[in-house]
Design a protein around this motif. Sequence first.
Motif, PDB file in Angstrom:
ATOM      1  N   ARG A   1      -0.232 -13.425   1.432  1.00 35.70           N
ATOM      2  CA  ARG A   1      -0.232 -14.489   0.431  1.00 35.70           C
ATOM      3  C   ARG A   1       1.136 -15.160   0.330  1.00 35.70           C
ATOM      4  O   ARG A   1       1.238 -16.399   0.247  1.00 35.70           O
ATOM      5  N   GLU A   2       2.203 -14.383   0.351  1.00 30.77           N
ATOM      6  CA  GLU A   2       3.537 -14.962   0.178  1.00 30.77           C
ATOM      7  C   GLU A   2       4.032 -15.670   1.438  1.00 30.77           C
ATOM      8  O   GLU A   2       4.765 -16.657   1.344  1.00 30.77           O
TER       9      GLU A   2
ATOM     10  N   LYS B   1      -0.429  -9.036  -0.285  1.00 29.04           N
ATOM     11  CA  LYS B   1       0.710  -9.733  -0.901  1.00 29.04           C
ATOM     12  C   LYS B   1       1.577 -10.385   0.172  1.00 29.04           C
ATOM     13  O   LYS B   1       2.031 -11.523   0.020  1.00 29.04           O
TER      14      LYS B   1
ATOM     15  N   ASN C   1      -3.010  -3.677  -1.022  1.00 32.93           N
ATOM     16  CA  ASN C   1      -2.397  -4.671  -1.905  1.00 32.93           C
ATOM     17  C   ASN C   1      -1.081  -5.191  -1.340  1.00 32.93           C
ATOM     18  O   ASN C   1      -0.758  -6.375  -1.468  1.00 32.93           O
ATOM     19  N   THR C   2      -0.312  -4.307  -0.698  1.00 34.21           N
ATOM     20  CA  THR C   2       0.948  -4.733  -0.071  1.00 34.21           C
ATOM     21  C   THR C   2       0.679  -5.713   1.051  1.00 34.21           C
ATOM     22  O   THR C   2       1.357  -6.762   1.171  1.00 34.21           O
TER      23      THR C   2
END
Length: 422
Positions: free
Chosen positions: A248-249, A245, A241-242
């Motif tokens: 994505r960012e 993320k 998930n990290t």
Amino acid sequence: MSIAPDRPTIFLSSTVHDFSDLRSALKDYLEARGCRVLASEFTDFTRPLDKHSYDACLETIEQADLFVLFIGRRVGGWFDEPAKISITREEYRHAYKLAERSKIKILCFVRSEVFDHRQSVRDLEKALKADPALSVEQRHRLANHPTMAMDNAEAIISFIDEVTRNGETIAASKGLATAPIANWISPFTTFTQVRQAVDPLIAHGLTVSQAAGRKALEVQVVQLLQGVAPLINGSAMNPVNTVLKIRRELDIKAEQLTATIKVPEKLWSQLVFAATLATDGGVDPSPLLGALGSDLLLQYDPASGSYHQTEEYRLLARVVDQARKLARSAGMDGAELFKHGRAAEPDGTRHVPAHMLISWIDRMLRWVDLIGSARALAASLGGQPLELPPAVPQSPIIDQEQQLQAEAPTEEQIRAFVAGQQ
């Protein structure tokens, strides 16, 4: 007594004469899968000299984890002839008492033609009952006349009724009794039907060599995980998930390949942390290659006479593929990325070349995909239900993902191409 996962003991109960081939085949099949099989006609069956053979059989049932009953056309020897109780039926009764105390599990089969003939006998009894010229004794004798389906219809039908326990079930539905246990009975015509019912109760029907191979592969996958899964707060983790993320960012576009990307301080800290973890350890998929070249995780299809890939096989191939890709990037220089930490603007923003970020995100994607795939495979090999991990993006560039998926041929398309269909 629960079924031991290492060496379950199975008692085969049936008339020997009309089930000799099935009993022999089932004994061979079960023993190849590490089971101990108790079948009275074989020399490895306990035969105490100070006891009658019937008593020895009943006592031997108590050694078993699983009692497998077969009902066929023959009654066999009588245990209590006036009461029409055969030794096979008495074995079942003995096992049922043990099952009521959770000391054994019971699995019951009946030949399909015998099960179907039961209804024919009942239909005949109704038809004969309508003939006033026949006495009760004549009707009974005609309905229960020996046939190729049953040599003693009355005794065999009574036995089947006892196993199915319909009367007890009806009484229980009315609140008049406790619902019976183990009242399933499976009509069968083929050995495959028997095997499919027994397999889930004996370590999924694996041979000893297959079980050993799966255990060895599980150990190898766990060892691979030890080299790639990070330890965070005292527990092995998958920081998928990290990583997603961060990808994505950052939101790097294809048009930014030669650009410099602004990375905020908080996102930079997460990136450096994940990149540091992804550089630790080594990964060597070579110990897993042998399983890919074997039938260990393949499934035989009798209809086509060929082996098909299972989900476990595909998962293993995914583990090997991601491990190879991760190994190829093992030489990446983390210092080149980390030096940008010393060139921060007053607000903590870093300016990092896009190509460098893309390389590291790609490595981290392969890293977390490997961890997730290896974890799912190791769990399945260890006996847990197979749960496929979520798909991890193939590209670190978000706007390229759909394009890559559209351009990459599916397995079905490749197979059609190989077969000359396209």
